[in-house]
Design a protein around this motif. Structure first.
Motif, mmCIF file in Angstrom:
data_model
loop_
_atom_site.group_PDB
_atom_site.id
_atom_site.type_symbol
_atom_site.label_atom_id
_atom_site.label_comp_id
_atom_site.label_asym_id
_atom_site.label_seq_id
_atom_site.Cartn_x
_atom_site.Cartn_y
_atom_site.Cartn_z
ATOM 1 N N VAL A 268 12.358 -5.809 -20.673
ATOM 2 C CA VAL A 268 13.298 -6.926 -20.831
ATOM 3 C C VAL A 268 14.524 -6.488 -21.638
ATOM 4 O O VAL A 268 14.396 -5.893 -22.714
ATOM 5 N N GLY A 269 15.698 -6.748 -21.106
ATOM 6 C CA GLY A 269 16.942 -6.427 -21.795
ATOM 7 C C GLY A 269 17.472 -5.035 -21.537
ATOM 8 O O GLY A 269 18.576 -4.709 -21.987
ATOM 9 N N GLN A 270 16.723 -4.204 -20.805
ATOM 10 C CA GLN A 270 17.156 -2.822 -20.592
ATOM 11 C C GLN A 270 17.995 -2.673 -19.320
ATOM 12 O O GLN A 270 17.858 -3.446 -18.376
ATOM 13 N N SER A 271 18.856 -1.648 -19.333
ATOM 14 C CA SER A 271 19.738 -1.351 -18.209
ATOM 15 C C SER A 271 19.681 0.142 -17.890
ATOM 16 O O SER A 271 19.679 0.972 -18.804
ATOM 17 N N TYR A 272 19.649 0.468 -16.603
ATOM 18 C CA TYR A 272 19.665 1.857 -16.138
ATOM 19 C C TYR A 272 20.603 1.972 -14.947
ATOM 20 O O TYR A 272 20.789 1.017 -14.189
ATOM 21 N N SER A 273 21.170 3.161 -14.757
ATOM 22 C CA SER A 273 21.864 3.407 -13.486
ATOM 23 C C SER A 273 21.308 4.664 -12.837
ATOM 24 O O SER A 273 21.084 5.683 -13.496
ATOM 25 N N PHE A 274 21.082 4.523 -11.525
ATOM 26 C CA PHE A 274 20.503 5.589 -10.716
ATOM 27 C C PHE A 274 21.503 6.031 -9.648
ATOM 28 O O PHE A 274 22.328 5.248 -9.174
ATOM 29 N N LEU A 275 21.402 7.291 -9.263
ATOM 30 C CA LEU A 275 22.094 7.791 -8.080
ATOM 31 C C LEU A 275 21.069 7.835 -6.952
ATOM 32 O O LEU A 275 20.041 8.516 -7.064
ATOM 33 N N VAL A 276 21.347 7.086 -5.896
ATOM 34 C CA VAL A 276 20.394 6.986 -4.789
ATOM 35 C C VAL A 276 21.104 7.415 -3.502
ATOM 36 O O VAL A 276 22.109 6.820 -3.114
ATOM 37 N N THR A 277 20.575 8.449 -2.877
ATOM 38 C CA THR A 277 21.151 8.962 -1.636
ATOM 39 C C THR A 277 20.428 8.350 -0.443
ATOM 40 O O THR A 277 19.189 8.321 -0.404
ATOM 41 N N MET A 278 21.179 7.867 0.529
ATOM 42 C CA MET A 278 20.620 7.236 1.719
ATOM 43 C C MET A 278 20.276 8.320 2.739
ATOM 44 O O MET A 278 21.043 8.608 3.663
ATOM 45 N N ASP A 279 19.120 8.923 2.509
ATOM 46 C CA ASP A 279 18.746 10.119 3.269
ATOM 47 C C ASP A 279 17.606 9.874 4.253
ATOM 48 O O ASP A 279 16.978 10.817 4.735
ATOM 49 N N GLN A 280 17.330 8.611 4.557
ATOM 50 C CA GLN A 280 16.258 8.302 5.497
ATOM 51 C C GLN A 280 16.827 8.132 6.915
ATOM 52 O O GLN A 280 18.041 8.008 7.105
ATOM 53 N N ASN A 281 15.928 8.077 7.902
ATOM 54 C CA ASN A 281 16.394 8.020 9.285
ATOM 55 C C ASN A 281 16.693 6.599 9.749
ATOM 56 O O ASN A 281 17.122 6.401 10.892
ATOM 57 N N ALA A 282 16.446 5.633 8.882
ATOM 58 C CA ALA A 282 16.791 4.233 9.167
ATOM 59 C C ALA A 282 16.126 3.712 10.436
ATOM 60 O O ALA A 282 16.738 2.980 11.222
ATOM 61 N N SER A 283 14.876 4.087 10.651
ATOM 62 C CA SER A 283 14.140 3.481 11.759
ATOM 63 C C SER A 283 13.904 1.998 11.496
ATOM 64 O O SER A 283 13.628 1.228 12.417
ATOM 65 N N SER A 284 14.027 1.624 10.215
ATOM 66 C CA SER A 284 13.930 0.207 9.840
ATOM 67 C C SER A 284 14.606 0.033 8.488
ATOM 68 O O SER A 284 15.038 0.996 7.854
ATOM 69 N N ASP A 285 14.709 -1.218 8.048
ATOM 70 C CA ASP A 285 15.165 -1.488 6.685
ATOM 71 C C ASP A 285 14.098 -1.038 5.691
ATOM 72 O O ASP A 285 12.953 -0.753 6.063
ATOM 73 N N TYR A 286 14.479 -1.022 4.389
ATOM 74 C CA TYR A 286 13.553 -0.575 3.350
ATOM 75 C C TYR A 286 13.445 -1.636 2.255
ATOM 76 O O TYR A 286 14.403 -2.363 1.965
ATOM 77 N N TYR A 287 12.258 -1.692 1.644
ATOM 78 C CA TYR A 287 12.014 -2.660 0.580
ATOM 79 C C TYR A 287 12.661 -2.200 -0.735
ATOM 80 O O TYR A 287 12.610 -1.015 -1.094
ATOM 81 N N ILE A 288 13.234 -3.147 -1.442
ATOM 82 C CA ILE A 288 13.610 -2.977 -2.854
ATOM 83 C C ILE A 288 12.646 -3.850 -3.637
ATOM 84 O O ILE A 288 12.554 -5.058 -3.382
ATOM 85 N N VAL A 289 11.926 -3.270 -4.609
ATOM 86 C CA VAL A 289 10.833 -3.996 -5.249
ATOM 87 C C VAL A 289 10.996 -4.015 -6.763
ATOM 88 O O VAL A 289 11.342 -3.000 -7.377
ATOM 89 N N ALA A 290 10.748 -5.178 -7.353
ATOM 90 C CA ALA A 290 10.639 -5.325 -8.811
ATOM 91 C C ALA A 290 9.356 -6.094 -9.077
ATOM 92 O O ALA A 290 9.275 -7.295 -8.787
ATOM 93 N N SER A 291 8.352 -5.409 -9.596
ATOM 94 C CA SER A 291 7.039 -6.039 -9.771
ATOM 95 C C SER A 291 6.616 -6.009 -11.231
ATOM 96 O O SER A 291 6.985 -5.109 -11.988
ATOM 97 N N ALA A 292 5.836 -7.006 -11.610
ATOM 98 C CA ALA A 292 5.385 -7.141 -12.993
ATOM 99 C C ALA A 292 4.483 -5.982 -13.385
ATOM 100 O O ALA A 292 3.706 -5.465 -12.565
ATOM 101 N N ARG A 293 4.584 -5.585 -14.644
ATOM 102 C CA ARG A 293 3.794 -4.461 -15.164
ATOM 103 C C ARG A 293 2.719 -4.953 -16.127
ATOM 104 O O ARG A 293 2.860 -5.986 -16.779
ATOM 105 N N PHE A 294 1.650 -4.161 -16.207
ATOM 106 C CA PHE A 294 0.554 -4.373 -17.171
ATOM 107 C C PHE A 294 -0.107 -5.735 -16.981
ATOM 108 O O PHE A 294 -0.423 -6.439 -17.931
ATOM 109 N N VAL A 295 -0.268 -6.114 -15.718
ATOM 110 C CA VAL A 295 -0.916 -7.380 -15.388
ATOM 111 C C VAL A 295 -1.930 -7.126 -14.281
ATOM 112 O O VAL A 295 -1.920 -6.082 -13.622
#
Length: 591
Positions: A268-295
């Motif tokens: 909670v309250g933290q910020s990060y920046s990532f470099l993400v390269t779109m290197d997949q073959n795009a046979s479909s869309d992809y999930y972006i996931v944010a899931s609860a931890r330690f539960v």
């Protein structure tokens, strides 16, 4: 000749004025109108806090050393303050937007924030700091770009994307506040939002139909800088993008050693920046996931946040199971080791926290040591409260910085203990006495059962160590004294400690708090008061002309003060127009 001389003189004045303006750091202005709207991010209509009619609010995008002017109009039915999480208002806690330093903006009033993002870069966010309001929205991203002459330590990305993740309740902040005031626990959140939207329907049983979800459009082969902020109430989240590596590049104003992660815990309250390269073959869309931890995942599946990464050449919708989270529900060692792996890029150019560019923080003499311990909530005077070192903070009616300015006595006590008190917990306005230009060591000891995040306004601090158990003097032997990351918000795992070092060079009164909203609301915070003992006006900016007054100084407040606040930029613009008008007058008379 006289007429030409006069005209020439005015043109000289204009040139000098223009040079003065151009020589100064630029101004960037924003207009924020905060109001309630009805939205259904989880399929249930509810009241949320919007900015300019939108939830979340706009991304503030500025450059190092810019002067930022944000005029905030409060159309809520209660007091409001906006705080700028991680933005180090150099020499000006007057703009920090928390109750210990600023009087709140009353309903139907407006107030103009003005501060400089001096010697800073990075990814941050803003949010309303009062009355549990962040649980209903009112937040947005805040980007500070490098100046052109300062290189970034990676190739220029093809795009810049802000993602706000956070746990969410379908009850609004006033209902949640009533529960806390009544001594109740908030219970499990109802969902996790991504950019203010609910989950993509990856599972027809768990996710009802008709929920709007976030879609991020990208192009194959491109690399994007993705800035992720946990703006939630109290839940640590694991962030991941299906089949894509996250190359960590920066966190809260510091460039990191670049490392690939398949997922990263963002507390909670933290910020990060990532470099993400779109290197997949795009046979479909992809999930972006944010899931609860330690539960227990079987109980929490319904609160998983899911968005969609959509390639421009995608051939179909995302399908199948979500990418797996870390499998360490009952063992937080993985997450702690991941946190320890985040290191400062000591070779990168750009703005740095103090001591500026020295890389010597590990050998600087420590002048003040504070061990701050939090425990589970306790009952004090019949009220459920949280504590820090046995003290539950009470916000004063007159803000601390304002009380100092007008020499109002009895507002607070400068007696916060450097070790947890041994007696019964108590409710007080107790403040840490920081030594100007001192070097403070703070040990954050978490004796709660959930992860706590701690933030300090006005500063970046060096995260030099964390481990399980009780901190002891011998724990210093495990400190990272070379490339510990400098940031503004750090996690402290349950039954564990985190050590930070801070160079106290920024004069003012600065909030030190947990970012977990429920614990913060119930008193788990204090302030660090940093005063220059020398008589000088160069280490702190003066009180702004539009300062609000409240508490024992309420008599000084005039209603017209609110709407008459004018930024420096506005004053210069008016002066420029006056000079231009004068030139035209002179030309019409003499030419």
């Amino acid at each position: 000749m006289a007429s030409h001389s006069v005209v020439s003189l005015f043109f000289i004045y204009i040139s000098l004025f223009s040079s003065l303006c151009l020589a100064d750091d630029p101004f960037v202005s924003y207009e924020f109108v905060l109001s309630y709207i009805t939205a259904s991010p989880l399929g249930v209509p509810q009241q949320v806090i919007a900015i300019n009619g939108h939830f979340p609010g706009p991304v503030i995008n500025v450059t190092t050393n810019n002067n930022v002017v944000v005029n905030v109009r409060n159309k809520l039915d209660e007091d409001l303050l906006i705080t700028w999480a991680g933005i180090q208002q150099r020499r000006s806690s007057w703009q920090d937007g928390v109750l210990g330093t600023n009087c709140p903006i009353p309903p139907k009033w407006n107030w103009t924030y003005q501060f400089q993002v001096k010697d800073q870069i990075g990814s941050f966010f803003y949010f309303p700091s009062l009355n549990f309001q962040r649980a209903s929205g009112g937040y947005g991203g805040f980007i500070i770009n490098n100046r052109d002459i300062i290189p970034i330590p990676f190739a220029t990305p093809d795009g810049d994307i802000t993602i706000l993740i956070g746990d969410w309740y379908t009850r609004n902040h006033t209902a949640l506040r009533r529960e806390l005031n009544g001594g109740k626990n908030l219970g499990m959140p109802d969902g996790v939002l991504i950019n203010g939207k609910g989950p993509y329907r990856y599972n027809t049983t768990l996710v009802p139909d008709g929920i709007d979800y976030e879609t991020i459009d990208v192009h194959p082969g491109k690399t994007y800088r993705i800035r992720v902020h946990n703006v939630g109430v109290s839940t640590s989240l694991n962030f991941r993008i299906q089949n894509h590596n996250l190359l960590l590049a920066e966190t809260e104003g510091s460039y990191t050693v670049q490392q690939n992660y398949t997922s990263l815990d963002i507390h909670v309250g933290q910020s990060y920046s990532f470099l993400v390269t779109m290197d997949q073959n795009a046979s479909s869309d992809y999930y972006i996931v944010a899931s609860a931890r330690f539960v227990n995942e079987s109980l929490w599946q319904r609160v998983t946040g899911v968005g969609i990464l959509h390639y421009s050449n995608s051939k179909g919708k995302a399908s199948g199971p979500l990418p797996d989270p870390p499998n360490d529900q009952f063992d937080k060692t993985f997450s702690m080791n991941q946190a320890r792996s985040i290191r400062w890029n000591v070779s990168a150019s750009g703005a740095r926290p103090n001591p500026q560019g020295s890389f010597r923080y590990g050998s600087i003499n420590v002048t003040d040591i504070y061990v701050l311990k939090n425990k589970p909530p306790v009952t004090i005077n019949g009220k459920l409260r949280t504590t820090l070192s046995g003290i539950s903070f009470v916000n004063p009616a007159t803000p601390i910085r304002l009380a100092d300015q007008f020499k109002v006595k009895g507002v607070y006590k400068l007696d916060f203990p450097n070790r947890p008190i041994t007696g019964l917990p108590k409710m007080e306005t107790s403040v840490i006495n920081g030594t100007y230009r001192g070097f403070m060591e703070i040990i954050l000891q978490n004796n709660e059962t959930k992860v706590q995040s701690y933030h300090m306004s006005g500063y970046a601090f060096f995260v030099v160590g964390m481990d399980y158990g009780e901190w002891t003097e011998n724990s210093r032997g495990t400190y990272n004294k070379w490339d510990g990351i400098a940031r503004t918000t750090t996690q402290v795992f349950p039954g564990a400690w985190t050590a930070i070092l801070i160079s106290l060079d920024n004069v003012g009164v600065w909030n030190l708090r947990t970012e977990n909203l429920d614990s913060w609301y119930l008193g788990q915070e204090t302030y660090v008061r940093v005063v220059n003992p020398e008589e000088t006006n160069k280490t702190e900016l003066p009180m702004p002309d539009n300062a609000l007054f409240c508490g024992s100084l309420s008599r000084l407040q005039k209603p017209e003060d609110i709407s008459s606040a004018t930024s420096i930029l506005g004053s210069r613009s008016k002066l420029f127009m006056i000079l231009v008008t004068m030139i035209y007058v002179v030309i019409s008379i003499f030419c």
